[in-house]
Design a protein around this motif. Structure first.
Motif, PDB file in Angstrom:
ATOM      1  N   ASP A  89       0.840  -1.203   0.000  1.00  0.00           N
ATOM      2  CA  ASP A  89       0.000   0.000   0.000  1.00  0.00           C
ATOM      3  C   ASP A  89       0.874   1.252   0.000  1.00  0.00           C
ATOM      4  OD1 ASP A  89      -2.249  -1.569   0.034  1.00  0.00           O
ATOM      5  OD2 ASP A  89      -2.751  -1.207   2.156  1.00  0.00           O
ATOM      6  N   HIS A  90       0.287   2.330  -0.505  1.00  0.00           N
ATOM      7  CA  HIS A  90       1.013   3.589  -0.679  1.00  0.00           C
ATOM      8  C   HIS A  90       0.294   4.697   0.093  1.00  0.00           C
ATOM      9  CE1 HIS A  90       1.586   7.338  -3.275  1.00  0.00           C
ATOM     10  NE2 HIS A  90       2.835   7.044  -2.919  1.00  0.00           N
ATOM     11  N   VAL A  91       1.090   5.570   0.692  1.00  0.00           N
ATOM     12  CA  VAL A  91       0.549   6.675   1.486  1.00  0.00           C
ATOM     13  C   VAL A  91       1.062   7.984   0.911  1.00  0.00           C
ATOM     14  CG1 VAL A  91       0.483   7.740   3.789  1.00  0.00           C
ATOM     15  CG2 VAL A  91       0.563   5.243   3.577  1.00  0.00           C
ATOM     16  N   VAL A  92       0.177   8.961   0.728  1.00  0.00           N
ATOM     17  CA  VAL A  92       0.621  10.317   0.403  1.00  0.00           C
ATOM     18  C   VAL A  92       0.597  11.100   1.706  1.00  0.00           C
ATOM     19  CG1 VAL A  92       0.115  12.437  -0.872  1.00  0.00           C
ATOM     20  CG2 VAL A  92      -0.239  10.196  -1.957  1.00  0.00           C
ATOM     21  N   SER A 112       8.457  -2.638   6.174  1.00  0.00           N
ATOM     22  CA  SER A 112       7.403  -3.663   6.153  1.00  0.00           C
ATOM     23  C   SER A 112       6.531  -3.520   4.914  1.00  0.00           C
ATOM     24  CB  SER A 112       6.510  -3.602   7.392  1.00  0.00           C
ATOM     25  OG  SER A 112       7.037  -2.840   8.413  1.00  0.00           O
ATOM     26  N   GLY A 113       7.058  -2.801   3.905  1.00  0.00           N
ATOM     27  CA  GLY A 113       6.386  -2.818   2.602  1.00  0.00           C
ATOM     28  C   GLY A 113       5.417  -1.681   2.334  1.00  0.00           C
ATOM     29  N   LEU A 114       5.321  -0.703   3.235  1.00  0.00           N
ATOM     30  CA  LEU A 114       4.503   0.466   2.912  1.00  0.00           C
ATOM     31  C   LEU A 114       5.358   1.447   2.118  1.00  0.00           C
ATOM     32  CD1 LEU A 114       2.427   1.288   6.148  1.00  0.00           C
ATOM     33  CD2 LEU A 114       1.899  -0.270   4.271  1.00  0.00           C
ATOM     34  N   ASN A 115       4.728   2.159   1.195  1.00  0.00           N
ATOM     35  CA  ASN A 115       5.449   3.148   0.395  1.00  0.00           C
ATOM     36  C   ASN A 115       4.874   4.529   0.653  1.00  0.00           C
ATOM     37  OD1 ASN A 115       7.024   1.159  -1.139  1.00  0.00           O
ATOM     38  ND2 ASN A 115       5.008   0.561  -1.912  1.00  0.00           N
ATOM     39  N   PHE A 116       5.774   5.497   0.766  1.00  0.00           N
ATOM     40  CA  PHE A 116       5.355   6.859   1.098  1.00  0.00           C
ATOM     41  C   PHE A 116       5.802   7.837   0.031  1.00  0.00           C
ATOM     42  CE2 PHE A 116       5.594   4.460   4.990  1.00  0.00           C
ATOM     43  CZ  PHE A 116       4.481   4.872   5.699  1.00  0.00           C
ATOM     44  N   THR A 117       4.905   8.774  -0.298  1.00  0.00           N
ATOM     45  CA  THR A 117       5.300   9.916  -1.120  1.00  0.00           C
ATOM     46  C   THR A 117       5.033  11.161  -0.281  1.00  0.00           C
ATOM     47  OG1 THR A 117       4.724   8.793  -3.169  1.00  0.00           O
ATOM     48  CG2 THR A 117       4.877  11.192  -3.263  1.00  0.00           C
ATOM     49  N   PHE A 118       6.058  12.002  -0.136  1.00  0.00           N
ATOM     50  CA  PHE A 118       5.924  13.209   0.673  1.00  0.00           C
ATOM     51  C   PHE A 118       5.714  14.412  -0.234  1.00  0.00           C
ATOM     52  CE2 PHE A 118       8.264  10.127   3.153  1.00  0.00           C
ATOM     53  CZ  PHE A 118       7.633  10.214   4.394  1.00  0.00           C
ATOM     54  N   ILE A 131      -1.554  10.937  -5.907  1.00  0.00           N
ATOM     55  CA  ILE A 131      -2.408   9.771  -5.623  1.00  0.00           C
ATOM     56  C   ILE A 131      -2.272   8.744  -6.754  1.00  0.00           C
ATOM     57  CG2 ILE A 131      -4.814   9.006  -5.303  1.00  0.00           C
ATOM     58  CD1 ILE A 131      -4.447  10.866  -3.081  1.00  0.00           C
ATOM     59  N   ARG A 132      -2.069   7.472  -6.351  1.00  0.00           N
ATOM     60  CA  ARG A 132      -1.947   6.393  -7.355  1.00  0.00           C
ATOM     61  C   ARG A 132      -3.032   5.356  -7.068  1.00  0.00           C
ATOM     62  NH1 ARG A 132       3.890   4.410  -5.506  1.00  0.00           N
ATOM     63  NH2 ARG A 132       5.038   6.378  -5.485  1.00  0.00           N
ATOM     64  N   PRO A 133      -3.196   4.390  -7.984  1.00  0.00           N
ATOM     65  CA  PRO A 133      -4.218   3.360  -7.713  1.00  0.00           C
ATOM     66  C   PRO A 133      -3.964   2.635  -6.389  1.00  0.00           C
ATOM     67  CG  PRO A 133      -3.395   3.172  -9.969  1.00  0.00           C
ATOM     68  CD  PRO A 133      -2.555   4.226  -9.303  1.00  0.00           C
ATOM     69  N   GLU A 134      -2.684   2.461  -6.020  1.00  0.00           N
ATOM     70  CA  GLU A 134      -2.385   1.708  -4.783  1.00  0.00           C
ATOM     71  C   GLU A 134      -2.320   2.604  -3.540  1.00  0.00           C
ATOM     72  OE1 GLU A 134      -0.509   2.067  -7.458  1.00  0.00           O
ATOM     73  OE2 GLU A 134       1.626   2.257  -6.978  1.00  0.00           O
ATOM     74  N   ASP A 162     -12.730  11.413  -3.305  1.00  0.00           N
ATOM     75  CA  ASP A 162     -12.676  11.034  -4.725  1.00  0.00           C
ATOM     76  C   ASP A 162     -11.871   9.763  -4.927  1.00  0.00           C
ATOM     77  OD1 ASP A 162     -14.179  13.129  -5.510  1.00  0.00           O
ATOM     78  OD2 ASP A 162     -12.515  14.378  -6.248  1.00  0.00           O
ATOM     79  N   ALA A 163     -10.791   9.632  -4.134  1.00  0.00           N
ATOM     80  CA  ALA A 163      -9.912   8.468  -4.288  1.00  0.00           C
ATOM     81  C   ALA A 163     -10.432   7.266  -3.495  1.00  0.00           C
ATOM     82  CB  ALA A 163      -8.490   8.837  -3.838  1.00  0.00           C
ATOM     83  N   GLY A 164     -11.459   7.482  -2.685  1.00  0.00           N
ATOM     84  CA  GLY A 164     -12.015   6.386  -1.874  1.00  0.00           C
ATOM     85  C   GLY A 164     -11.067   5.916  -0.788  1.00  0.00           C
ATOM     86  N   ILE A 165     -10.285   6.851  -0.217  1.00  0.00           N
ATOM     87  CA  ILE A 165      -9.314   6.470   0.825  1.00  0.00           C
ATOM     88  C   ILE A 165      -9.534   7.345   2.068  1.00  0.00           C
ATOM     89  CG2 ILE A 165      -7.570   5.682  -0.834  1.00  0.00           C
ATOM     90  CD1 ILE A 165      -6.133   8.387  -0.436  1.00  0.00           C
ATOM     91  N   PRO A 166      -9.105   6.852   3.233  1.00  0.00           N
ATOM     92  CA  PRO A 166      -9.277   7.673   4.438  1.00  0.00           C
ATOM     93  C   PRO A 166      -8.267   8.819   4.516  1.00  0.00           C
ATOM     94  CG  PRO A 166      -8.292   5.545   5.011  1.00  0.00           C
ATOM     95  CD  PRO A 166      -8.572   5.512   3.534  1.00  0.00           C
ATOM     96  N   LEU A 167      -8.733   9.930   5.124  1.00  0.00           N
ATOM     97  CA  LEU A 167      -7.855  11.065   5.417  1.00  0.00           C
ATOM     98  C   LEU A 167      -7.541  11.054   6.909  1.00  0.00           C
ATOM     99  CD1 LEU A 167      -6.511  13.865   4.977  1.00  0.00           C
ATOM    100  CD2 LEU A 167      -8.783  14.886   5.257  1.00  0.00           C
ATOM    101  N   GLY A 168      -6.252  10.954   7.243  1.00  0.00           N
ATOM    102  CA  GLY A 168      -5.812  11.019   8.636  1.00  0.00           C
ATOM    103  C   GLY A 168      -5.122  12.355   8.880  1.00  0.00           C
ATOM    104  N   VAL A 169      -5.431  12.990  10.002  1.00  0.00           N
ATOM    105  CA  VAL A 169      -4.845  14.300  10.305  1.00  0.00           C
ATOM    106  C   VAL A 169      -4.162  14.255  11.672  1.00  0.00           C
ATOM    107  CG1 VAL A 169      -5.308  16.763  10.697  1.00  0.00           C
ATOM    108  CG2 VAL A 169      -6.593  15.520   8.942  1.00  0.00           C
ATOM    109  N   ASP A 170      -2.887  14.616  11.707  1.00  0.00           N
ATOM    110  CA  ASP A 170      -2.179  14.805  12.975  1.00  0.00           C
ATOM    111  C   ASP A 170      -2.418  16.264  13.389  1.00  0.00           C
ATOM    112  OD1 ASP A 170      -0.363  15.326  15.035  1.00  0.00           O
ATOM    113  OD2 ASP A 170       1.210  14.061  14.171  1.00  0.00           O
TER     114      ASP A 170
END
Ligand SMILES: *Cc1c(COP(=O)(O)O)cnc(C)c1O
Length: 381
Positions: A89-92, A112-118, A131-134, A162-170
């Motif tokens: 899985d990928h995280v922006v 552990s296999g997570l990918n991040f784009t900052f 945002i990517r499909p993954e 729109d991307a169907g993903i959760p938004l987490g906010v610190d």
């Protein structure tokens, strides 16, 4: 209940056995069953504890959320949120996240296999493009540490939807007294309760809050399965701190604005970053989504590392310390303290210049804070 009442009262009832107005600390590891197969709602403190439950209910109510799940630190909380994902899985994510969070993402979770784009999430276009499909999560910090970048949460919520993903906010820097991300469309809000929520430099802790029943169920499972739980006494101390949250945030914000305005006019200060100043690029967004601007300021000294060292060594009232969000004014110099391990080139590329200083304005008399800064600034040659 209105906000300032919730802060003092939400979820808090007199103790049923004694009428104690302050709930007791249930400092216990386990609970005796009256008979086989029957319990009173608690069995073992890793899974559940009455003092922790009060803190979870109180903070969830304050944040305007349904469920709160506490952890032993802000870092354990962010880790738990990322455990919603799986390898591949990928995280922006916001680029200027808290140092511990970028270390967790880059040096632990990426293994552990997570990918991040900052990306700089103060520009929604950059977020959309990343945002990517993954991509399975959008992770935002606002205002950020230490550059105090401001991100438009409603814009992020639209992209996540729109991307169907959760938004987490610190939301550690703002607290629910100033900003309530769930009301603006976020799915998960995270706090390091170490900072403004407990507020007195007395403990380490964290919480995740959500309206989503399924996500809350997963958080409860991680809490029990991994066991990064706060002690009952720390939960009690956090509850005590929260009672003055509204008062403290009002004072932090009022003094923050005064100190930022003073520094902006000082000849030895090159640039001041504070979301409450008109010169801040995120000022309009901050004004729209926050009720005040908190007590975090960063500023840039003419004269780089040596000026930074001279300033920090000359302060008498402001404490040279690596935390933030407490009643005492604290100051750090990222180039020699929090970010000393980051190679200079990378630091500079991220905007963490040698003369950058981060100030966490406390609730002391503003005049004393200003006098301390004034005399320390005079010491810089
Ligand atoms: C301090 C902090 C954290 C980490 O919290 P700990 O309680 O120190 O583990 C995460 N995010 C932000 C914005 C913080 O300031």
């Amino acid at each position: 209940m209105r906000f300032d009442t919730k802060v003092v009262r939400a979820a808090i009832e007199p103790d049923p056995t004694t009428g104690a107005i302050v709930p007791p600390i249930y400092q216990t590891a386990t609970y005796v069953l009256p008979e086989v197969g029957v319990d009173k709602g608690f069995d073992y403190t890793r899974s559940s504890n009455p003092t922790r439950q009060l803190l979870e209910e109180n903070l969830a109510a304050i944040e305007g959320g349904k469920h709160g799940v506490c952890y032993s630190s802000g870092m354990a909380t962010v880790d738990s949120v990322m455990r919603l994902l799986k390898a591949g899985d990928h995280v922006v994510s916001s680029d200027d996240v808290y140092g511990g969070v970028s270390r967790l993402f880059n040096e632990v979770l990426s293994r552990s296999g997570l990918n991040f784009t900052f990306v700089d999430t103060s520009h929604p276009g950059l977020v959309k493009d990343a945002i990517r499909p993954e991509t399975k999560m959008l992770w935002v910090e606002t205002p950020t540490n230490p550059l105090l970048k401001v991100t438009d949460i409603e814009a992020m919520a639209a992209i996540a939807r729109d991307a169907g993903i959760p938004l987490g906010v610190d939301s550690t820097f703002a607290t629910p007294a100033l900003l309530r991300p769930l009301e603006l469309g976020a799915d998960i809000v995270v706090h390091s309760t170490t900072k403004y929520l407990s507020g007195h430099n007395q403990l380490i802790g964290g919480i995740a809050i959500t309206n989503n029943d399924e996500i809350a169920e997963r958080f409860r499972f991680f809490q029990r399965a991994i066991g990064a739980v706060p002690s009952p006494t720390d939960c009690w101390l956090t509850l005590l701190g929260i009672k003055t949250l509204s008062l403290r945030m009002a004072r932090h914000s009022a003094t923050g604005l005064r100190v930022a305005t003073y520094l902006e006019e000082h000849p030895k200060v090159q640039r001041v970053t504070y979301p409450g100043l008109k010169s801040h690029p995120g000022h309009e967004v901050a004004r729209r989504q926050m009720s005040a601007f908190s007590g975090m300021i960063s500023f840039e000294l003419e004269g780089g590392i040596s000026a930074g060292k001279q300033l920090l060594n000359s302060l008498r009232l402001c404490r040279l310390a690596e935390s933030l969000g407490a009643v005492e004014t604290m100051i750090t110099h990222p180039a020699t303290m929090t970010h000393v391990c980051v190679p200079r080139e990378e630091r500079l590329a991220r905007g963490l210049t040698d003369g950058l200083v981060r100030l966490s304005v406390g609730i002391e008399d503003a005049e004393d804070i200003l006098e301390d800064l004034e005399s320390a600034l005079e010491q810089i040659d």
